[in-house]
Design an enzyme around this catalytic site. Structure first.
Site, mmCIF file in Angstrom:
data_model
loop_
_atom_site.group_PDB
_atom_site.id
_atom_site.type_symbol
_atom_site.label_atom_id
_atom_site.label_comp_id
_atom_site.label_asym_id
_atom_site.label_seq_id
_atom_site.Cartn_x
_atom_site.Cartn_y
_atom_site.Cartn_z
ATOM 1 C CE LYS A 1 -0.368 -0.157 5.055
ATOM 2 N NZ LYS A 1 -1.223 -0.571 6.182
ATOM 3 C CE1 TYR B 1 15.003 30.471 5.567
ATOM 4 C CE2 TYR B 1 15.223 28.138 5.051
ATOM 5 C CZ TYR B 1 14.950 29.447 4.656
ATOM 6 O OH TYR B 1 14.630 29.704 3.357
HETATM 7 C C1 LIG Z 1 -0.481 -1.646 6.816
HETATM 8 C C2 LIG Z 1 -1.071 -2.885 7.354
HETATM 9 C C3 LIG Z 1 -0.271 -3.994 7.612
HETATM 10 C C4 LIG Z 1 1.243 -3.966 7.519
HETATM 11 O O1 LIG Z 1 1.762 -3.443 8.721
HETATM 12 P P1 LIG Z 1 3.336 -3.439 9.015
HETATM 13 O O2 LIG Z 1 3.454 -2.940 10.393
HETATM 14 O O3 LIG Z 1 3.946 -2.495 8.004
HETATM 15 O O4 LIG Z 1 3.814 -4.822 8.816
HETATM 16 C C5 LIG Z 1 -0.895 -5.168 7.992
HETATM 17 N N1 LIG Z 1 -2.244 -5.232 8.151
HETATM 18 C C6 LIG Z 1 -3.038 -4.165 7.941
HETATM 19 C C7 LIG Z 1 -4.506 -4.289 8.150
HETATM 20 C C8 LIG Z 1 -2.493 -2.957 7.553
HETATM 21 O O5 LIG Z 1 -3.277 -1.896 7.353
#
Ligand SMILES: *Cc1c(COP(=O)(O)O)cnc(C)c1O
Length: 357
Positions: free
Chosen positions: A33, A253
């Site tokens: 994702k 800055y």
């Molecule tokens: C993003 C997500 C994961 C992966 O989580 P990690 O901590 O990156 O391994 C697994 N399950 C769900 C439902 C998620 O939204």
């Protein structure tokens, strides 16, 4: 060309996926994702295509990008559909879909689909974000079982505190999930990355590793594991200017940093508009020509300053690693008060280069 770039090591990604698969004692959906946590979802999915059991993305749009790029493995939509009209596309593209809310249940029951849909039924076992409560879960499962629109059901839940070894919540959530699903004959899915590393007693048929695929380590590796995760992204740029300053001179800055000794300052072409955290303080590690040194002063939009005083080889054109093989992204994240996930997802504008498999 501006020298800011993200090098993506796809061989390291494959190594990490295989390690995750060995830890999970079941199948593993590679979570890609958010453009594979900023690494490029299509490139990562292609690199894993002959290894992975499937992929997980947040939404239909992300899945369609993978299908359009020729990804044929199973793809799960972790947030399911957002409106009823997406369901027909979900079956047309052979996608699996989380169902987490009563309105989605009604949409599925009332739809007239060309093919039944593969569902992952989410339980809220204690995170209190999305999912059906343990009390209503079995009844929802029964309604889905009875629907002609449902091809298959995986029982799933998500852990809120698997990265905290001293918290009891992981065991509590796991027990809640097990007792609420007792007797239901269906595959299960529980583990995210920290659960795979830290909770060997929590396992399920399908795991959902994300961050460990990219080589960041949310908790220590399991005792007895000699294998290591390998960082997939190296964020780097070059020194584009030098300043030799006496003690007492401000840099950047807000004059947030003032030299306390004669200091050679290197200005690097990379800033917060590239995704480097603006809140990283003086002292955050960077590597110049392979040698560790530190960030100085405030990070600007397009530039940042580093200490070159003790790096004799440093010159205009020297390579600067912000994170990667030498500088741990987890340490940069900790210094900046955030997590590696956010740093990786925020990378933009830089030039991406893929080291082929
Ligand atoms: C993003 C997500 C994961 C992966 O989580 P990690 O901590 O990156 O391994 C697994 N399950 C769900 C439902 C998620 O939204």
């Amino acid at each position: 060309m501006r020298p800011a770039r993200a090098l993506i090591n796809l061989q390291a990604l494959r190594h990490n996926y295989l390690l995750a698969q060995r830890l999970c004692s079941g199948k593993a959906l590679a979570v890609v994702k958010a453009d594979a946590y900023g690494h490029g979802a299509v490139a990562c999915a292609h690199a894993l295509h002959d290894l992975a059991d499937g992929f997980a993305v947040a939404c239909l749009e992300e899945a369609l990008e993978l299908r359009a790029a020729g990804v044929t493995l199973p793809i799960l939509l972790l947030e399911g559909f957002f409106e009823a009209s997406e369901l027909e596309q979900i079956v047309a593209h052979d996608l699996s879909c989380v169902i987490h809310a009563p309105w989605q249940l009604e949409v599925i029951e009332q739809a007239s689909l060309t093919q039944p849909v593969a569902l992952w039924l989410k339980m809220d076992s204690g995170m209190h974000r999305v999912g059906f409560s343990p009390d209503e879960y079995r009844a929802v499962w029964q309604r889905l079982q009875a629907s002609n629109n449902v091809a298959s059901i995986v029982l799933m839940t998500h852990l809120a505190r698997a990265d905290e070894l001293d918290s009891t919540q992981t065991q509590v959530q796991y027990q809640t999930f097990l007792s609420a699903t007792a007797g239901i004959q269906a595959p299960t899915s529980v583990c995210n990355s920290p659960a795979l590393l830290a909770w060997p007693g929590v396992r399920s048929d399908w795991s959902r590793p994300g961050i460990i695929l990219y080589g960041s380590q949310p908790v220590a590796m399991p005792a007895g594991t000699t294998e290591k995760l390998r960082p997939v992204m190296t964020l780097q740029s070059k020194v584009i200017a030098l300043r030799d300053l006496p003690a007492g001179e401000p840099v950047g800055y807000g004059a947030h940093f003032v030299t306390s000794r004669p200091t050679r300052v290197g200005i690097v072409a990379l800033g917060y508009a590239d995704g480097y955290p603006r809140h990283a303080p003086t002292g955050t590690p960077v590597a110049v020509d392979g040698q560790l040194t530190q960030l100085l002063g405030r990070v600007s939009m397009d530039m940042l300053a580093v200490d070159l005083t003790d790096i004799s080889t440093a010159a205009v054109g020297s390579t600067v690693e912000l994170w990667g093989e030498q500088v741990s992204i987890d340490e940069v994240a900790a210094r900046a008060g955030t997590i590696s996930y956010q740093l990786l997802c925020n990378v933009k504008r830089v030039h991406y280069e893929y080291l082929a498999v």
